[in-house]
Design an enzyme around this catalytic site. Sequence first.
Site, PDB file in Angstrom:
ATOM      1  NE  ARG A 110     -16.731  97.950 -21.717  1.00 41.94           N
ATOM      2  CZ  ARG A 110     -17.317  97.571 -22.844  1.00 41.94           C
ATOM      3  NH1 ARG A 110     -18.612  97.320 -22.858  1.00 41.94           N
ATOM      4  NH2 ARG A 110     -16.630  97.450 -23.960  1.00 41.94           N
ATOM      5  CD  GLN A 167     -18.700  64.887 -24.406  1.00 39.71           C
ATOM      6  OE1 GLN A 167     -19.241  64.049 -25.093  1.00 39.71           O
ATOM      7  NE2 GLN A 167     -17.812  64.603 -23.494  1.00 39.71           N
ATOM      8  NE  ARG A 214      -8.428  66.038 -13.007  1.00 40.09           N
ATOM      9  CZ  ARG A 214      -9.507  65.455 -12.482  1.00 40.09           C
ATOM     10  NH1 ARG A 214     -10.040  64.408 -13.070  1.00 40.09           N
ATOM     11  NH2 ARG A 214     -10.036  65.924 -11.373  1.00 40.09           N
ATOM     12  CG  HIS A 242      -6.619  60.177 -19.795  1.00 42.57           C
ATOM     13  ND1 HIS A 242      -7.176  61.151 -19.023  1.00 42.57           N
ATOM     14  CD2 HIS A 242      -6.080  59.283 -18.933  1.00 42.57           C
ATOM     15  CE1 HIS A 242      -7.005  60.859 -17.745  1.00 42.57           C
ATOM     16  NE2 HIS A 242      -6.333  59.736 -17.660  1.00 42.57           N
ATOM     17  CE  LYS A 292      -8.847  65.026 -25.809  1.00 44.01           C
ATOM     18  NZ  LYS A 292      -8.532  63.991 -24.877  1.00 44.01           N
ATOM     19  CG  HIS A 301      -4.729  66.094 -23.207  1.00 40.64           C
ATOM     20  ND1 HIS A 301      -5.672  66.182 -22.212  1.00 40.64           N
ATOM     21  CD2 HIS A 301      -4.125  67.301 -23.272  1.00 40.64           C
ATOM     22  CE1 HIS A 301      -5.651  67.400 -21.706  1.00 40.64           C
ATOM     23  NE2 HIS A 301      -4.726  68.100 -22.332  1.00 40.64           N
ATOM     24  CE1 TYR A 304      -9.261  67.446 -21.418  1.00 39.81           C
ATOM     25  CE2 TYR A 304     -10.339  68.319 -19.474  1.00 39.81           C
ATOM     26  CZ  TYR A 304      -9.315  67.625 -20.055  1.00 39.81           C
ATOM     27  OH  TYR A 304      -8.332  67.102 -19.265  1.00 39.81           O
ATOM     28  CG  ASP A 340      -4.558  59.006 -14.877  1.00 43.13           C
ATOM     29  OD1 ASP A 340      -5.168  58.245 -15.658  1.00 43.13           O
ATOM     30  OD2 ASP A 340      -4.932  60.176 -14.641  1.00 43.13           O
TER      31      ASP A 340
END
Length: 175
Positions: free
Chosen positions: A23, A46, A59, A62, A72, A119, A132, A168
């Site tokens: 499957r 979250q 990205r 941060h 995270k 990150h 995330y 950024d």
Amino acid sequence: MRFTATDIEGVVIVDLDSVDDERGSFARLHCPEEFAAAGHPFTPLQTSLSRNLKAGTLRGMHYEAAPHDEAKLVRVARGAIFDVAVDLRPASPTYRQWTGTELSAANGRALLIGRGMAHGFVTLEDDTDVLYQIDRMFEPGHGLGVRWNDPAFGIEWPLAPQIISDRDATYPDHA
């Protein structure tokens, strides 16, 4: 799940143990008990999704400073990224060092990034979705960043970013 340490304490590669049959496959993505038993307690509060249309989208880098810092677990639901964490803890023996790995929907790999890290990622494929799981609720106004190409870190990106936000691109060099 299999947990593999990186050169930076607090950054761990998490590989899946999947059950495969005719499957397809089935794998557990997160289990607080397994993470804790492996020495990496992590309970997300979250979950967020980053949708990226084009390969070469960058990205990052941060982070949130204490007391708003967060851990995270980053994984790719569609496409592929080169994911990077930079150690910003001044007392750490790996201060200003970075580690990176490819995360993709195909390899199922995740990166657990502890507190005190910046990150970021660059997409390796068009239409890449990054999931995330974060261990604290978002609090606006506490986000910080360092520049993706700051010579203090010497990150070796696998491709030059083609799409990057003004924010950024203009973070100052890390002092």
